[in-house]
Design a protein around this motif. Structure first.
Motif, short mmCIF file in Angstrom:
data_model
loop_
_atom_site.label_atom_id
_atom_site.label_comp_id
_atom_site.label_asym_id
_atom_site.label_seq_id
_atom_site.Cartn_x
_atom_site.Cartn_y
_atom_site.Cartn_z
N LEU A 40 -5.01 7.41 10.31
CA LEU A 40 -5.63 6.51 9.63
C LEU A 40 -6.90 6.84 9.24
O LEU A 40 -7.40 6.10 8.20
CB LEU A 40 -5.53 5.02 10.38
CG LEU A 40 -6.09 3.70 9.57
CD1 LEU A 40 -5.00 3.50 8.72
CD2 LEU A 40 -6.35 2.54 10.78
N TYR A 43 -6.79 7.97 5.48
CA TYR A 43 -6.06 6.95 4.44
C TYR A 43 -7.07 5.65 4.45
O TYR A 43 -7.89 5.47 5.15
CB TYR A 43 -4.66 6.54 5.20
CG TYR A 43 -3.61 7.34 4.95
CD1 TYR A 43 -2.94 7.49 3.87
CD2 TYR A 43 -3.62 8.40 5.96
CE1 TYR A 43 -1.86 8.38 3.82
CE2 TYR A 43 -2.73 9.45 5.91
CZ TYR A 43 -1.71 9.11 4.96
OH TYR A 43 -0.59 10.19 4.70
N TYR A 45 -7.07 2.22 4.43
CA TYR A 45 -6.11 1.18 5.10
C TYR A 45 -5.85 0.05 4.21
O TYR A 45 -7.05 -0.63 3.74
CB TYR A 45 -6.75 0.66 6.47
CG TYR A 45 -5.68 -0.19 7.08
CD1 TYR A 45 -4.47 0.09 7.64
CD2 TYR A 45 -6.40 -1.45 7.54
CE1 TYR A 45 -3.69 -0.82 8.22
CE2 TYR A 45 -5.67 -2.56 7.99
CZ TYR A 45 -4.24 -2.17 8.49
OH TYR A 45 -3.57 -3.14 9.09
N GLN A 46 -4.65 -0.55 3.93
CA GLN A 46 -4.41 -1.60 3.32
C GLN A 46 -3.53 -2.64 4.25
O GLN A 46 -2.65 -2.20 4.73
CB GLN A 46 -3.77 -1.38 2.11
CG GLN A 46 -4.41 -0.27 0.88
CD GLN A 46 -5.59 -1.01 0.45
OE1 GLN A 46 -5.66 -2.26 0.20
NE2 GLN A 46 -6.54 -0.18 -0.03
N ASN A 51 -0.64 2.28 2.41
CA ASN A 51 -2.20 2.94 2.64
C ASN A 51 -2.32 4.29 1.67
O ASN A 51 -1.36 4.98 1.36
CB ASN A 51 -2.19 3.58 4.06
CG ASN A 51 -2.31 2.42 4.99
OD1 ASN A 51 -2.73 1.39 4.47
ND2 ASN A 51 -1.77 2.87 6.14
N TYR A 266 -11.31 -0.24 9.51
CA TYR A 266 -10.52 0.42 10.56
C TYR A 266 -10.42 1.86 10.38
O TYR A 266 -10.63 2.78 11.24
CB TYR A 266 -9.02 -0.12 10.35
CG TYR A 266 -9.12 -1.79 10.58
CD1 TYR A 266 -9.43 -2.13 11.72
CD2 TYR A 266 -8.79 -2.51 9.86
CE1 TYR A 266 -9.11 -3.48 11.99
CE2 TYR A 266 -8.88 -3.98 10.13
CZ TYR A 266 -9.10 -4.60 11.30
OH TYR A 266 -9.08 -5.81 11.45
N SER A 267 -10.55 2.18 8.92
CA SER A 267 -10.32 3.78 8.64
C SER A 267 -11.74 4.59 8.98
O SER A 267 -11.78 5.55 9.61
CB SER A 267 -9.87 4.10 6.97
OG SER A 267 -8.67 3.37 6.80
N THR A 270 -12.05 4.85 12.75
CA THR A 270 -10.82 5.43 13.17
C THR A 270 -11.46 6.94 12.97
O THR A 270 -11.26 8.10 13.96
CB THR A 270 -9.65 5.55 12.66
OG1 THR A 270 -9.09 4.40 12.83
CG2 THR A 270 -8.51 6.58 13.10
#
Length: 300
Positions: A40, A43, A45-46, A51, A266-267, A270
């Motif tokens: 992630l 990417y 994140y969606q 993604n 989140y991405s 991460t």
């Protein structure tokens, strides 16, 4: 034929293997499966939809964020303080316990020293808040006896890191000494008898017989501690932090928690966590190979 005998042996020990299942499930769910989610970091994140691959975008953002430098500095300082200041304490504690002749007294001390390890940081923080309270804490009561003014250690930026180190040592001194006590108990008794015949005193026995037997566990634990240098203690910091000292103890884990779970990035979170994990892996491997070259002993 050998495969058949191994299967037969495993079947005869099936109860033992069933006892391993909860532990194996724990590591798969919480330690192995999350590794897959590390992608992630590369990417966008969606929540809905696919993604989008963005390469090193979030790593560039991470290293260009002004607060990340301070967070990284705090993590390294706190971890280094814990590693170098706390590391010898369980060894010394194990050596002291080994000197007690009275077995019941030694076991009582061991049990008492193990108990804090099983307490959550919420409970431990509450104990230390009372212990260091400016109004009626034990420490400030003692300070006032000697004519000094009470001090609020929990809001003092210069003291809070030492509070973290002291509370960590108090929590783990007994538990971390177990492996060293086990190594001491494994020393061949004939060595002690030979030392007494040669006229060795207790100091000679400790330095010439006991400590050499602790060398391998000391090296192994030190290497593992180096690998965890980026883990400064999320639970502990969350319970001891406040607005007055947050700038001194805000670490990578609390930063990831704040950015990822609270702000929903989140991405980005991460990427920060992946950076921390990779540094840990590199440090473990580097320390292991350096130790192998210098002492012929490593973590494996």
């Amino acid at each position: 034929m050998r495969t058949h005998s191994k299967v037969k042996q495993m079947w005869s020990d099936k109860v033992l293997y069933l006892m391993l299942l909860p532990g194996i499930a724990y590591f798969i769910i919480f330690h192995i499966w999350p590794i897959i989610g590390m992608k992630l970091a590369f990417y966008d994140y969606q929540i809905l939809g696919d993604n989008v691959f963005v390469g090193l975008k979030y790593f560039r953002e991470l290293f260009s964020t002004p607060i990340f430098e301070q967070v990284l500095k705090n993590t390294l300082i706190i971890s280094a303080m814990k590693m170098f200041l706390i590391f010898p304490i369980p060894i010394i504690f194990a050596l002291i316990l080994n000197e007690f002749i009275n077995g019941k007294f030694r076991k009582s001390i061991q049990v008492i020293s193990y108990l804090p390890h099983f307490l959550s940081w919420v409970v431990i923080a509450g104990v230390w808040f009372d212990f260091l309270s400016k109004s009626n804490g034990v420490v400030n009561e003692i300070i006032q006896v000697f004519g000094f003014q009470p001090h609020d250690f929990l809001t003092d930026k210069s003291a809070i890191r030492w509070v973290l180190v002291a509370s960590e040592a108090w929590r783990n001194i007994g538990w971390d000494s177990i492996i060293f006590l086990a190594a001491i108990m494994g020393v061949n008794q004939s060595l002690y008898e030979a030392a007494h015949v040669d006229g060795a005193n207790r100091w000679h026995i400790v330095t010439r017989i006991v400590l050499p037997h602790l060398y391998i566990p000391m090296v192994t634990i030190f290497i593992l501690n180096v690998g965890f240098i980026m883990n400064a203690g999320l639970d502990q910091v969350l319970n001891f932090t406040n607005d007055s000292v947050n700038s001194r103890i805000d670490i990578i884990d609390t930063y990831v928690y704040r950015v990822g779970l609270i702000n929903g990035q989140y991405s980005f979170a991460t990427a920060a966590n992946l950076f921390k994990s990779m540094i840990g892996v590199v440090l473990v491997l580097s320390t292991h190979f350096i130790s192998k070259k210098l002492t012929s002993k490593g973590a494996w």
